[in-house]
Every structure is written in C-alpha cells, then in structure tokens.
Design an enzyme around this catalytic site. Structure first.
Site, PDB file in Angstrom:
ATOM      1  N   ARG A 237       0.833  -1.194   0.000  1.00  0.00           N
ATOM      2  CA  ARG A 237       0.000   0.000   0.000  1.00  0.00           C
ATOM      3  C   ARG A 237       0.869   1.245   0.000  1.00  0.00           C
ATOM      4  O   ARG A 237       1.889   1.288   0.714  1.00  0.00           O
ATOM      5  CB  ARG A 237      -0.896   0.047   1.247  1.00  0.00           C
ATOM      6  CG  ARG A 237      -2.171  -0.785   1.132  1.00  0.00           C
ATOM      7  CD  ARG A 237      -3.112  -0.245   0.058  1.00  0.00           C
ATOM      8  NE  ARG A 237      -4.351  -0.986  -0.035  1.00  0.00           N
ATOM      9  CZ  ARG A 237      -4.584  -2.030  -0.836  1.00  0.00           C
ATOM     10  NH1 ARG A 237      -3.646  -2.481  -1.646  1.00  0.00           N
ATOM     11  NH2 ARG A 237      -5.775  -2.621  -0.862  1.00  0.00           N
ATOM     12  N   GLU A 266      -1.816   7.724  -4.626  1.00  0.00           N
ATOM     13  CA  GLU A 266      -3.138   7.112  -4.850  1.00  0.00           C
ATOM     14  C   GLU A 266      -4.194   7.711  -3.915  1.00  0.00           C
ATOM     15  O   GLU A 266      -5.367   7.776  -4.257  1.00  0.00           O
ATOM     16  CB  GLU A 266      -3.068   5.603  -4.628  1.00  0.00           C
ATOM     17  CG  GLU A 266      -2.266   4.877  -5.686  1.00  0.00           C
ATOM     18  CD  GLU A 266      -2.105   3.415  -5.332  1.00  0.00           C
ATOM     19  OE1 GLU A 266      -3.062   2.648  -5.469  1.00  0.00           O
ATOM     20  OE2 GLU A 266      -0.989   3.038  -4.896  1.00  0.00           O
ATOM     21  N   HIS A 289      -0.574   0.090  -9.237  1.00  0.00           N
ATOM     22  CA  HIS A 289      -1.433  -0.777  -8.414  1.00  0.00           C
ATOM     23  C   HIS A 289      -1.952  -1.947  -9.248  1.00  0.00           C
ATOM     24  O   HIS A 289      -3.155  -2.216  -9.295  1.00  0.00           O
ATOM     25  CB  HIS A 289      -2.587   0.019  -7.809  1.00  0.00           C
ATOM     26  CG  HIS A 289      -3.105  -0.582  -6.533  1.00  0.00           C
ATOM     27  ND1 HIS A 289      -3.355   0.140  -5.407  1.00  0.00           N
ATOM     28  CD2 HIS A 289      -3.413  -1.872  -6.204  1.00  0.00           C
ATOM     29  CE1 HIS A 289      -3.800  -0.656  -4.442  1.00  0.00           C
ATOM     30  NE2 HIS A 289      -3.843  -1.895  -4.911  1.00  0.00           N
TER      31      HIS A 289
HETATM   32  N1  LIG Z   1      -0.905  -3.954  -4.809  1.00  0.00           N
HETATM   33  C1  LIG Z   1      -1.900  -4.810  -4.828  1.00  0.00           C
HETATM   34  O1  LIG Z   1      -2.581  -4.958  -5.830  1.00  0.00           O
HETATM   35  C2  LIG Z   1      -2.193  -5.621  -3.602  1.00  0.00           C
HETATM   36  C3  LIG Z   1      -2.894  -6.818  -3.743  1.00  0.00           C
HETATM   37  C4  LIG Z   1      -3.161  -7.564  -2.612  1.00  0.00           C
HETATM   38  C5  LIG Z   1      -2.750  -7.119  -1.369  1.00  0.00           C
HETATM   39  N2  LIG Z   1      -2.086  -5.953  -1.268  1.00  0.00           N
HETATM   40  C6  LIG Z   1      -1.616  -5.498   0.044  1.00  0.00           C
HETATM   41  O2  LIG Z   1      -0.826  -6.513   0.619  1.00  0.00           O
HETATM   42  C7  LIG Z   1      -1.079  -6.537   2.028  1.00  0.00           C
HETATM   43  C8  LIG Z   1      -0.803  -7.923   2.545  1.00  0.00           C
HETATM   44  O3  LIG Z   1      -1.816  -8.802   2.094  1.00  0.00           O
HETATM   45  P1  LIG Z   1      -1.992 -10.252   2.726  1.00  0.00           P
HETATM   46  O4  LIG Z   1      -3.125 -10.887   2.000  1.00  0.00           O
HETATM   47  O5  LIG Z   1      -0.687 -10.957   2.782  1.00  0.00           O
HETATM   48  O6  LIG Z   1      -2.445  -9.833   4.200  1.00  0.00           O
HETATM   49  P2  LIG Z   1      -2.354 -10.727   5.521  1.00  0.00           P
HETATM   50  O7  LIG Z   1      -3.304 -10.108   6.470  1.00  0.00           O
HETATM   51  O8  LIG Z   1      -2.466 -12.162   5.187  1.00  0.00           O
HETATM   52  O9  LIG Z   1      -0.853 -10.483   6.025  1.00  0.00           O
HETATM   53  C9  LIG Z   1      -0.417  -9.276   6.579  1.00  0.00           C
HETATM   54  C10 LIG Z   1       0.816  -9.552   7.433  1.00  0.00           C
HETATM   55  O10 LIG Z   1       1.313  -8.314   7.938  1.00  0.00           O
HETATM   56  C11 LIG Z   1       1.665  -8.507   9.302  1.00  0.00           C
HETATM   57  N3  LIG Z   1       1.674  -7.240  10.020  1.00  0.00           N
HETATM   58  C12 LIG Z   1       0.619  -6.517  10.464  1.00  0.00           C
HETATM   59  N4  LIG Z   1       1.076  -5.420  11.103  1.00  0.00           N
HETATM   60  C13 LIG Z   1       2.428  -5.476  11.060  1.00  0.00           C
HETATM   61  C14 LIG Z   1       3.460  -4.635  11.544  1.00  0.00           C
HETATM   62  N5  LIG Z   1       3.177  -3.515  12.230  1.00  0.00           N
HETATM   63  N6  LIG Z   1       4.751  -4.997  11.325  1.00  0.00           N
HETATM   64  C15 LIG Z   1       5.039  -6.130  10.643  1.00  0.00           C
HETATM   65  N7  LIG Z   1       4.091  -6.966  10.152  1.00  0.00           N
HETATM   66  C16 LIG Z   1       2.817  -6.629  10.360  1.00  0.00           C
HETATM   67  C17 LIG Z   1       0.626  -9.479   9.842  1.00  0.00           C
HETATM   68  O11 LIG Z   1       1.068 -10.096  11.009  1.00  0.00           O
HETATM   69  C18 LIG Z   1       0.542 -10.444   8.648  1.00  0.00           C
HETATM   70  O12 LIG Z   1       1.568 -11.404   8.735  1.00  0.00           O
HETATM   71  C19 LIG Z   1      -2.565  -6.125   2.120  1.00  0.00           C
HETATM   72  O13 LIG Z   1      -2.854  -5.526   3.328  1.00  0.00           O
HETATM   73  C20 LIG Z   1      -2.752  -5.179   0.981  1.00  0.00           C
HETATM   74  O14 LIG Z   1      -2.601  -3.869   1.454  1.00  0.00           O
HETATM   75  C21 LIG Z   1      -1.797  -5.196  -2.352  1.00  0.00           C
HETATM   76  O1  LIG Z   2      -6.358  -5.105  -1.785  1.00  0.00           O
HETATM   77  C1  LIG Z   2      -6.057  -5.758  -2.775  1.00  0.00           C
HETATM   78  O2  LIG Z   2      -6.146  -7.000  -2.820  1.00  0.00           O
HETATM   79  C2  LIG Z   2      -5.540  -5.054  -3.985  1.00  0.00           C
HETATM   80  O3  LIG Z   2      -5.439  -3.691  -3.769  1.00  0.00           O
HETATM   81  C3  LIG Z   2      -6.334  -5.341  -5.215  1.00  0.00           C
HETATM   82  O4  LIG Z   2      -7.645  -4.941  -5.029  1.00  0.00           O
HETATM   83  P1  LIG Z   2      -8.630  -5.000  -6.293  1.00  0.00           P
HETATM   84  O5  LIG Z   2      -8.737  -6.432  -6.660  1.00  0.00           O
HETATM   85  O6  LIG Z   2      -9.898  -4.398  -5.830  1.00  0.00           O
HETATM   86  O7  LIG Z   2      -7.969  -4.210  -7.383  1.00  0.00           O
END
Ligand SMILES: NC(=O)c1ccc[n+]([C@@H]2O[C@H](COP(=O)([O-])OP(=O)(O)OC[C@H]3O[C@@H](n4cnc5c(N)ncnc54)[C@H](O)[C@@H]3O)[C@@H](O)[C@H]2O)c1
Ligand SMILES: O=C(O)[C@H](O)COP(=O)(O)O
Length: 328
Positions: A237, A266, A289
């Site tokens: 993010r 964003e 993104h």
């Molecule tokens: N760019 C994209 O298109 C996209 C797509 C999917 C997810 N994401 C981002 O990726 C992030 C991770 O997704 P996920 O499915 O693995 O989530 P998840 O909830 O499975 O994992 C998040 C991890 O972060 C850890 N965490 C929380 N707070 C923390 C801190 N202060 N310090 C260190 N670790 C910490 C948690 O313990 C957990 O292990 C999401 O929150 C989302 O913002 C982005």
């Molecule tokens: O949070 C997420 O998994 C990513 O930002 C992607 O979200 P979207 O599938 O709505 O684009």
C-alpha cells in the site's frame, strides 16, 4: 417470488461469471456506470448515494466506505472488498451499524508474489535501463546481479508474504522476516526484529497492511540504515513507504533502487509529482497498483466477492476465501 436483491458493483473489471453467480442466487447487479477498467475511488458522494438506493450488497474496489455512507443506506447489509486491503473501509462503523465487511482472501496472493519477484529481478538485471538504452539506439551490455545468495527481508508474513517466501526459497536466497504474527510452522525464513532486517537485507519487500502503526514504516531513518545497494519493494500500500524520503534517498544514491506498485499519490493527489519523479528514474520500476491484477486473480476475486455477498444476504456459511474484515 421475492424481488431480486440489488448488488452494486463499483470495482473495475467485474466479469460475467461473477455476475451470473449473483443472478443464479437471486441478485441483480446495479452497474456503476464507470467504464470497465475505471477506478471507483473518485465516485462523488452524491453519485454513490444515488447508486446505493435500495442496494443490499456492494462489491467495492478502492472507494472509501465511510460511516456517513453506511448510515445513509440502512438497506446495505454487506460490503465485499474485491481485494484484501481494506484500510479505506470504516470497519468499526460498519460493525457498529450491523453491516458485514468481507475480503477476498487469497484471491491474488500468487499475482502479487509473482509481481514482487518480477520487480526484484527487473531491478537486479537492470531491465528498465537496458530496454531504454536499446530503444534509444544505445546497444550496451548492462551487467546485473544474481538473486541467488542475496538476503531478502520480508516485512509481514501473511498470505502474500508466504507466497513470496516460497518463491524466494526456490531462488536460493536467505529470507529474513519481521512480522507481527510469526508462524512457527512456516519453513524457509528466520524471524528478526525490523531494525535487524533493515540493516542486513539486500532487498526489502513489504507485505503488511497499511495501519496507523505501519504508516511510513520505511521512512528516512530506515532508508539511512539500509545497505547502500539495498532495493525496496512495495506491492502492498502507498503510505507504508515515505515516498518523499525514498525519492531523496535515491537521488542521493543512498540505496540501489525501488520497485513500486503503490504510491502515496493514490490517496493524495498532491503527491503525484513525487510518484512521477520516482517512476521516471532508471533505478525504479513502477506499476500503477497492478500487482494483484492477473486475469486469474481478478476472476477469483470477483467470484469470491459475489459469494461473500450471497452468503451474507442468505445468512449461510462463508465459502473458502471469503473472510470477514474485522480489524487488523
Ligand atoms: N498492490 C496490490 O494490488 C495488492 C494486492 C493484494 C494485497 N495488497 C496489500 O498486501 C497486504 C498484505 O496482504 P496479505 O493478504 O498478505 O495480508 P495478511 O493479512 O495475510 O498479512 C499481513 C501480514 O502483515 C503482518 N503485520 C501486520 N502489522 C504489522 C506490523 N506492524 N509490522 C510487521 N508486520 C505486520 C501481519 O502479522 C501479517 O503477517 C494487504 O494488506 C494489501 O494492502 C496489495
Ligand atoms: O487489496 C487488494 O487485494 C488489492 O489492492 C487489489 O484490489 P482489487 O482487486 O480491488 O484491485
């Protein structure tokens, strides 16, 4: 026969399979009116309010879901995020108002993990510089670096962090992890405090959510403590990295480069020039993104979101992947 339940879909690239699932389960899609790939983040409040009239389920992209919106639409029972990040949804208010917020957990783990590896390899092998040089008629061999043998630090080891760690294991890297909730059964990684990870890693990749605690976790101090050739990857993010501090560190030659799929811009248009300056650099690979957006991930996310809405409206068990977003 009861009237179909109205489900507003504002997320981009919703597909027929998910729409059919909704139809088969007594729901009718209210389209957002946005072009297929447009982001819903900027839908004006008044437009959104009109769209939400009589709606019971909302499949949402990156649009902020505020207490005001929830309170103004008492029919709205379930808000399904088509991804996993939900920092723009006021989950506490939703809960207080008796609404359900779900995420499509696991739908895009592989997509984001692949994208993370693509960014790491692109930076190590200097693909952007090479591509630009050849396009400019400058036929140069640019030497890169191996990934094998490097130390990679993962901040956050949830669904996506683990998918990245599995891939890195195949490349023969040492993987350090700083995470809030270590998984003692997960192989391949060594848990360390964040400061040690920052000091010891050749590549630092963030896979934690954006919260008040994690905002700017990679800022000027962390950047100053990194190895001089360190690469920073953010596919999680905008806001986890202080983009201004990152740009300053790159301009000063303090670190080796960055792979950025997400930007502070964003959520804050004033940061657009910083994002543009970062993306223009030869030592930065940038995408808008897009890391979760493989065809397969989008299809999974769409279907899981539709299933979340139906299960919440019917009061049945949630299928796999459909998780209640209940705070971090
Ligand atoms: N760019 C994209 O298109 C996209 C797509 C999917 C997810 N994401 C981002 O990726 C992030 C991770 O997704 P996920 O499915 O693995 O989530 P998840 O909830 O499975 O994992 C998040 C991890 O972060 C850890 N965490 C929380 N707070 C923390 C801190 N202060 N310090 C260190 N670790 C910490 C948690 O313990 C957990 O292990 C999401 O929150 C989302 O913002 C982005
Ligand atoms: O949070 C997420 O998994 C990513 O930002 C992607 O979200 P979207 O599938 O709505 O684009």
């Amino acid at each position: 026969m009861s009237a179909p339940r109205k489900v507003l879909v504002t997320t981009r690239l919703f597909d027929d399979a998910a729409a059919e699932y909704l139809a088969e389960h007594g729901c009718v899609v209210v389209p957002s009116g946005l072009p297929g790939d447009a982001l819903d983040a900027d839908i004006p409040d008044a437009t959104l309010s009109a769209l939400l009239e009589g709606v019971e389920g909302w499949i949402v992209g990156m649009r902020a879901v505020t207490r005001e919106i929830l309170a103004a639409h008492p029919d709205l029972k379930v808000i399904a995020r088509r991804g996993v990040g939900y920092e723009r949804v006021d989950v506490a208010s939703a809960k207080a108002l008796g609404r359900v917020v779900t995420i499509a957990a696991g739908a895009n783990d592989d997509a984001v993990a692949d994208h993370t590896l693509a960014m790491i390899l692109a930076l190590l092998r200097r693909l952007k510089e090479s591509d630009r040089a050849i396009a400019a008629g400058n036929w140069r061999v640019l030497s890169g670096y191996d990934l094998t043998g490097k130390t990679v630090g993962l901040v956050g080891l949830g669904r996506i962090g683990k998918a990245v760690a599995r891939r890195l294991h195949g490349f023969g890297t040492k993987v350090l992890v700083a995470t809030r909730t270590p998984d003692p059964d997960f192989p391949f990684v060594d848990y360390v405090p964040l400061d040690d990870l920052i000091a010891q890693s050749d590549i630092i990749s963030i896979h934690a959510p954006l919260t008040s605690e994690t905002r700017h976790m990679i800022g000027a101090d962390a950047l100053a403590a990194m190895k001089p050739h360190a690469l920073v990857i953010n596919t999680s993010r905008g806001g986890l990295v202080d983009d201004r501090a990152l740009l300053a560190a790159l301009e000063a030659g303090r670190i080796g480069g960055a792979g950025l799929d997400v930007f502070e811009a964003e959520a804050d248009a004033a940061m657009l020039p910083v994002a543009a300056a970062l993306a223009a650099r030869p030592d930065v690979v940038a995408t808008a993104h897009a890391s979760g957006s493989s065809a397969e991930a989008l299809a999974r996310g769409n279907l899981i979101s539709a299933q979340c809405v139906v299960a919440a409206l019917d009061g049945t068990d949630f299928p796999p992947g459909c998780l209640i977003a209940d705070g971090r």
